[in-house]
Write a protein that holds these residues in place. Sequence first.
Motif, PDB file in Angstrom:
ATOM      1  N   GLN A 159     -39.479 -20.454  32.773  1.00  0.00           N
ATOM      2  CA  GLN A 159     -39.384 -21.067  34.095  1.00  0.00           C
ATOM      3  C   GLN A 159     -37.947 -21.375  34.515  1.00  0.00           C
ATOM      4  N   PHE A 160     -37.070 -21.637  33.540  1.00  0.00           N
ATOM      5  CA  PHE A 160     -35.708 -22.050  33.871  1.00  0.00           C
ATOM      6  C   PHE A 160     -34.636 -21.155  33.260  1.00  0.00           C
ATOM      7  N   GLY A 161     -35.059 -20.185  32.457  1.00  0.00           N
ATOM      8  CA  GLY A 161     -34.084 -19.300  31.841  1.00  0.00           C
ATOM      9  C   GLY A 161     -33.227 -19.968  30.789  1.00  0.00           C
ATOM     10  N   ILE A 162     -33.768 -20.994  30.144  1.00  0.00           N
ATOM     11  CA  ILE A 162     -33.024 -21.736  29.126  1.00  0.00           C
ATOM     12  C   ILE A 162     -33.265 -21.101  27.764  1.00  0.00           C
ATOM     13  N   GLU A 163     -32.250 -20.473  27.222  1.00  0.00           N
ATOM     14  CA  GLU A 163     -32.333 -19.846  25.908  1.00  0.00           C
ATOM     15  C   GLU A 163     -31.682 -20.755  24.866  1.00  0.00           C
ATOM     16  N   LEU A 164     -32.401 -21.031  23.792  1.00  0.00           N
ATOM     17  CA  LEU A 164     -31.897 -21.909  22.750  1.00  0.00           C
ATOM     18  C   LEU A 164     -31.533 -21.091  21.521  1.00  0.00           C
ATOM     19  N   SER A 165     -30.378 -21.396  20.966  1.00  0.00           N
ATOM     20  CA  SER A 165     -29.880 -20.639  19.811  1.00  0.00           C
ATOM     21  C   SER A 165     -30.204 -21.368  18.515  1.00  0.00           C
ATOM     22  N   LEU A 166     -31.315 -20.988  17.907  1.00  0.00           N
ATOM     23  CA  LEU A 166     -31.706 -21.533  16.626  1.00  0.00           C
ATOM     24  C   LEU A 166     -32.077 -20.391  15.695  1.00  0.00           C
ATOM     25  N   ARG A 167     -32.035 -20.653  14.411  1.00  0.00           N
ATOM     26  CA  ARG A 167     -32.407 -19.640  13.429  1.00  0.00           C
ATOM     27  C   ARG A 167     -33.922 -19.508  13.354  1.00  0.00           C
ATOM     28  N   ASP A 168     -34.391 -18.379  12.836  1.00  0.00           N
ATOM     29  CA  ASP A 168     -35.833 -18.177  12.678  1.00  0.00           C
ATOM     30  C   ASP A 168     -36.447 -19.270  11.803  1.00  0.00           C
ATOM     31  N   SER A 169     -35.721 -19.663  10.768  1.00  0.00           N
ATOM     32  CA  SER A 169     -36.225 -20.700   9.875  1.00  0.00           C
ATOM     33  C   SER A 169     -36.328 -22.042  10.591  1.00  0.00           C
ATOM     34  N   ASP A 170     -35.453 -22.257  11.593  1.00  0.00           N
ATOM     35  CA  ASP A 170     -35.507 -23.499  12.373  1.00  0.00           C
ATOM     36  C   ASP A 170     -36.799 -23.572  13.182  1.00  0.00           C
ATOM     37  N   TRP A 171     -37.146 -22.450  13.840  1.00  0.00           N
ATOM     38  CA  TRP A 171     -38.368 -22.427  14.643  1.00  0.00           C
ATOM     39  C   TRP A 171     -39.583 -22.686  13.770  1.00  0.00           C
ATOM     40  N   ALA A 172     -39.599 -22.097  12.578  1.00  0.00           N
ATOM     41  CA  ALA A 172     -40.731 -22.282  11.672  1.00  0.00           C
ATOM     42  C   ALA A 172     -40.842 -23.735  11.230  1.00  0.00           C
ATOM     43  N   LEU A 173     -39.716 -24.351  10.915  1.00  0.00           N
ATOM     44  CA  LEU A 173     -39.737 -25.739  10.474  1.00  0.00           C
ATOM     45  C   LEU A 173     -40.164 -26.670  11.604  1.00  0.00           C
ATOM     46  N   LEU A 174     -39.714 -26.398  12.828  1.00  0.00           N
ATOM     47  CA  LEU A 174     -40.097 -27.215  13.975  1.00  0.00           C
ATOM     48  C   LEU A 174     -41.609 -27.215  14.176  1.00  0.00           C
ATOM     49  N   GLU A 175     -42.200 -26.023  14.094  1.00  0.00           N
ATOM     50  CA  GLU A 175     -43.645 -25.925  14.289  1.00  0.00           C
ATOM     51  C   GLU A 175     -44.395 -26.644  13.171  1.00  0.00           C
ATOM     52  N   GLU A 176     -43.915 -26.470  11.956  1.00  0.00           N
ATOM     53  CA  GLU A 176     -44.555 -27.131  10.808  1.00  0.00           C
ATOM     54  C   GLU A 176     -44.436 -28.649  10.928  1.00  0.00           C
ATOM     55  N   ALA A 177     -43.241 -29.135  11.252  1.00  0.00           N
ATOM     56  CA  ALA A 177     -43.015 -30.576  11.338  1.00  0.00           C
ATOM     57  C   ALA A 177     -43.845 -31.200  12.451  1.00  0.00           C
ATOM     58  N   GLU A 178     -43.999 -30.488  13.560  1.00  0.00           N
ATOM     59  CA  GLU A 178     -44.820 -31.039  14.652  1.00  0.00           C
ATOM     60  C   GLU A 178     -46.276 -31.115  14.229  1.00  0.00           C
TER      61      GLU A 178
END
Length: 264
Positions: A159-178
């Motif tokens: 919706q806003f074109g906001i691209e975030l620069s995180l590692r693949d492992s970061d995305w996995a940890l975020l989903e797990e932690a949530e």
Amino acid sequence: MLVKVPEVFLKIAEKHEELLEKTQTLGDDSISLDELGVDFSPLSSFHDIHTNPLYDASVCLMVAQIHLLLPISEINYERLLYQQELSILFAQLDAFMADTLRVICQLRPEVLKKNKQIDWATIVSAGGWQEVLDLLTEEYVFEFGWPPLPKRLKMLREQFGIELSLRDSDWALLEEAENIRNIVVHNGGRINKEYINRTGRCELIIGDFIPLTSAYLESAEEVLRMLVSSLFLAVSEKFFGLDASKIREVWRRASGDDLEEEED
């Protein structure tokens, strides 16, 4: 730095017998600390508690223990504090993302053009056009906060074109932690079928407490800090026209993947 759990709670536990005795004497289900007449002020001087919500949480846990009439030996304070810290981390993230969305709506009110309706009474009661926009913004922010974190980040991108620069492992940890945060908040930290279905962790036993460690929380805190910094930089660049490389006082990964805070 994480709170050193045992030392902090041992200090609080020193008040346990006195609190328990007074609670049983008063026999009231709704008793405040003031009514108990116990002075907790010395504990607020502990530097490792910081003056953050963890101190208040520890006192709440203490009072809850008293009303359940559970002995200290049956309470896993370390697990409770780790659960509380994870919940607070995501609460702070949610608040930051909500404030970010409010800023975007103020700068670009056209994002509020949705196929929705608002009744005349609400418009008249608002008192002015800016107030109407504020109402629409708050409704938009409220609805944005419901989906899981990955979906909200996808919405920011689409919706806003906001691209975030995180590692693949970061995305996995975020989903797990949530997912862990959700069962902490909604199921007392105990594993349920929904958690297993979401994560695919079939080795876990329904009803057991989800394991949390100091090292895991440190990793989660680092990734959440990087997410917030990345979002701040992306919004600053896209909506304020700033050069992200020149923005200071944000967290970035230095060489070796360690975090460093840039200051002026």
